[in-house]
Write a protein that holds these residues in place. Structure first.
Motif, mmCIF file in Angstrom:
data_model
loop_
_atom_site.group_PDB
_atom_site.id
_atom_site.type_symbol
_atom_site.label_atom_id
_atom_site.label_comp_id
_atom_site.label_asym_id
_atom_site.label_seq_id
_atom_site.Cartn_x
_atom_site.Cartn_y
_atom_site.Cartn_z
ATOM 1 N N GLY A 141 -28.528 -0.294 110.415
ATOM 2 C CA GLY A 141 -29.898 -0.736 110.197
ATOM 3 C C GLY A 141 -30.593 -0.119 109.008
ATOM 4 O O GLY A 141 -31.815 -0.156 108.918
ATOM 5 N N ILE A 142 -29.834 0.450 108.076
ATOM 6 C CA ILE A 142 -30.440 1.064 106.889
ATOM 7 C C ILE A 142 -30.091 0.227 105.673
ATOM 8 O O ILE A 142 -28.917 0.102 105.313
ATOM 9 C CB ILE A 142 -29.941 2.516 106.700
ATOM 10 C CG1 ILE A 142 -30.331 3.365 107.914
ATOM 11 C CG2 ILE A 142 -30.509 3.109 105.409
ATOM 12 C CD1 ILE A 142 -29.692 4.733 107.922
ATOM 13 N N ASP A 143 -31.099 -0.359 105.055
ATOM 14 C CA ASP A 143 -30.869 -1.139 103.838
ATOM 15 C C ASP A 143 -30.706 -0.180 102.667
ATOM 16 O O ASP A 143 -31.548 0.689 102.444
ATOM 17 C CB ASP A 143 -32.048 -2.075 103.571
ATOM 18 C CG ASP A 143 -32.110 -3.208 104.585
ATOM 19 O OD1 ASP A 143 -31.029 -3.675 105.004
ATOM 20 O OD2 ASP A 143 -33.220 -3.615 104.940
ATOM 21 N N ALA A 144 -29.623 -0.326 101.940
ATOM 22 C CA ALA A 144 -29.358 0.549 100.797
ATOM 23 C C ALA A 144 -28.808 -0.271 99.649
ATOM 24 O O ALA A 144 -28.297 -1.380 99.833
ATOM 25 C CB ALA A 144 -28.365 1.639 101.187
ATOM 26 N N GLU A 145 -28.932 0.303 98.495
ATOM 27 C CA GLU A 145 -28.405 -0.320 97.274
ATOM 28 C C GLU A 145 -27.263 0.567 96.783
ATOM 29 O O GLU A 145 -27.388 1.791 96.750
ATOM 30 C CB GLU A 145 -29.549 -0.365 96.269
ATOM 31 C CG GLU A 145 -29.169 -0.460 94.854
ATOM 32 C CD GLU A 145 -30.379 -0.299 93.933
ATOM 33 O OE1 GLU A 145 -30.140 -0.253 92.721
ATOM 34 O OE2 GLU A 145 -31.532 -0.214 94.404
ATOM 35 N N ALA A 146 -26.128 -0.040 96.443
ATOM 36 C CA ALA A 146 -25.001 0.727 95.919
ATOM 37 C C ALA A 146 -25.222 0.950 94.426
ATOM 38 O O ALA A 146 -25.451 0.016 93.675
ATOM 39 C CB ALA A 146 -23.686 0.000 96.164
ATOM 40 N N LEU A 147 -25.182 2.199 94.015
ATOM 41 C CA LEU A 147 -25.322 2.546 92.612
ATOM 42 C C LEU A 147 -23.963 3.048 92.141
ATOM 43 O O LEU A 147 -23.588 4.188 92.382
ATOM 44 C CB LEU A 147 -26.392 3.631 92.432
ATOM 45 C CG LEU A 147 -26.682 4.049 91.006
ATOM 46 C CD1 LEU A 147 -27.213 2.858 90.203
ATOM 47 C CD2 LEU A 147 -27.668 5.190 90.982
ATOM 48 N N LEU A 148 -23.224 2.171 91.513
ATOM 49 C CA LEU A 148 -21.864 2.495 91.104
ATOM 50 C C LEU A 148 -21.863 3.098 89.707
ATOM 51 O O LEU A 148 -22.648 2.713 88.846
ATOM 52 C CB LEU A 148 -20.999 1.237 91.139
ATOM 53 C CG LEU A 148 -21.023 0.486 92.476
ATOM 54 C CD1 LEU A 148 -20.191 -0.774 92.383
ATOM 55 C CD2 LEU A 148 -20.525 1.372 93.594
ATOM 56 N N LEU A 149 -20.977 4.048 89.489
ATOM 57 C CA LEU A 149 -20.881 4.677 88.173
ATOM 58 C C LEU A 149 -20.281 3.696 87.177
ATOM 59 O O LEU A 149 -19.322 2.995 87.482
ATOM 60 C CB LEU A 149 -20.011 5.929 88.253
ATOM 61 C CG LEU A 149 -20.560 7.051 89.118
ATOM 62 C CD1 LEU A 149 -19.551 8.192 89.200
ATOM 63 C CD2 LEU A 149 -21.878 7.552 88.575
ATOM 64 N N PRO A 150 -20.812 3.663 85.972
ATOM 65 C CA PRO A 150 -20.296 2.721 84.968
ATOM 66 C C PRO A 150 -19.015 3.256 84.310
ATOM 67 O O PRO A 150 -19.015 3.731 83.186
ATOM 68 C CB PRO A 150 -21.447 2.635 83.963
ATOM 69 C CG PRO A 150 -22.109 3.971 84.071
ATOM 70 C CD PRO A 150 -21.975 4.388 85.513
ATOM 71 N N VAL A 151 -17.921 3.181 85.052
ATOM 72 C CA VAL A 151 -16.636 3.657 84.540
ATOM 73 C C VAL A 151 -15.841 2.430 84.079
ATOM 74 O O VAL A 151 -15.511 1.552 84.876
ATOM 75 C CB VAL A 151 -15.851 4.417 85.625
ATOM 76 C CG1 VAL A 151 -14.508 4.875 85.105
ATOM 77 C CG2 VAL A 151 -16.680 5.587 86.134
ATOM 78 N N PRO A 152 -15.549 2.360 82.788
ATOM 79 C CA PRO A 152 -14.827 1.180 82.296
ATOM 80 C C PRO A 152 -13.367 1.174 82.757
ATOM 81 O O PRO A 152 -12.761 2.225 82.975
ATOM 82 C CB PRO A 152 -14.910 1.334 80.774
ATOM 83 C CG PRO A 152 -15.069 2.800 80.548
ATOM 84 C CD PRO A 152 -15.844 3.322 81.724
ATOM 85 N N ALA A 153 -12.825 -0.004 82.914
ATOM 86 C CA ALA A 153 -11.412 -0.142 83.263
ATOM 87 C C ALA A 153 -10.564 0.245 82.051
ATOM 88 O O ALA A 153 -11.006 0.124 80.912
ATOM 89 C CB ALA A 153 -11.123 -1.590 83.656
ATOM 90 N N PRO A 154 -9.346 0.728 82.286
ATOM 91 C CA PRO A 154 -8.482 1.056 81.140
ATOM 92 C C PRO A 154 -8.156 -0.195 80.331
ATOM 93 O O PRO A 154 -8.135 -1.306 80.865
ATOM 94 C CB PRO A 154 -7.222 1.620 81.781
ATOM 95 C CG PRO A 154 -7.376 1.497 83.241
ATOM 96 C CD PRO A 154 -8.733 0.991 83.554
ATOM 97 N N ASP A 155 -7.922 -0.005 79.039
ATOM 98 C CA ASP A 155 -7.618 -1.170 78.207
ATOM 99 C C ASP A 155 -6.196 -1.670 78.473
ATOM 100 O O ASP A 155 -5.423 -1.052 79.201
ATOM 101 C CB ASP A 155 -7.848 -0.880 76.722
ATOM 102 C CG ASP A 155 -6.870 0.130 76.141
ATOM 103 O OD1 ASP A 155 -5.744 0.259 76.654
ATOM 104 O OD2 ASP A 155 -7.231 0.778 75.154
#
Length: 102
Positions: free
Chosen positions: A45-59
């Protein structure tokens, strides 16, 4: 309810969980560190927002390779359920093959 802790542990933590629930009601915004945590909070019952780290995918040219100097990093609570004791034992065994493991 899911059987992950004993009854005494569950009873001991009830007051703490009640305080957490009361505090969360006063928050304007709850931020979770992952989608999984956000979903777990939503189930309670807790509304939350996921704050994901901006980690780029490997090339496209990235290739994994074995190294003579493996490095392991543990990030988490120092709780038995996190399995840090297992990681420490595993690294001790790895040192037999990779003496420079850190």
């Amino acid at each position: 309810r899911k059987g992950c802790v004993g009854a005494m542990h569950w009873l001991r933590d009830r007051p703490r969980y009640a305080l957490i629930r009361a505090a969360v009601k006063r928050f304007r915004r709850v931020v979770a560190c992952s989608g999984w945590v956000r979903d777990e909070l939503a189930q309670h019952g807790i509304d939350a927002e996921a704050l994901l780290l901006p980690v780029p995918a490997p090339d496209a040219h990235f290739r994994r390779r074995v190294t003579a100097d493996p490095v392991f990093l543990f990030v988490g609570r120092l709780d038995r359920e996190k399995g840090l004791d297992l990681l420490i034992r595993a690294i001790a065994r790895l040192r037999l093959v990779f003496p420079r493991v850190r």
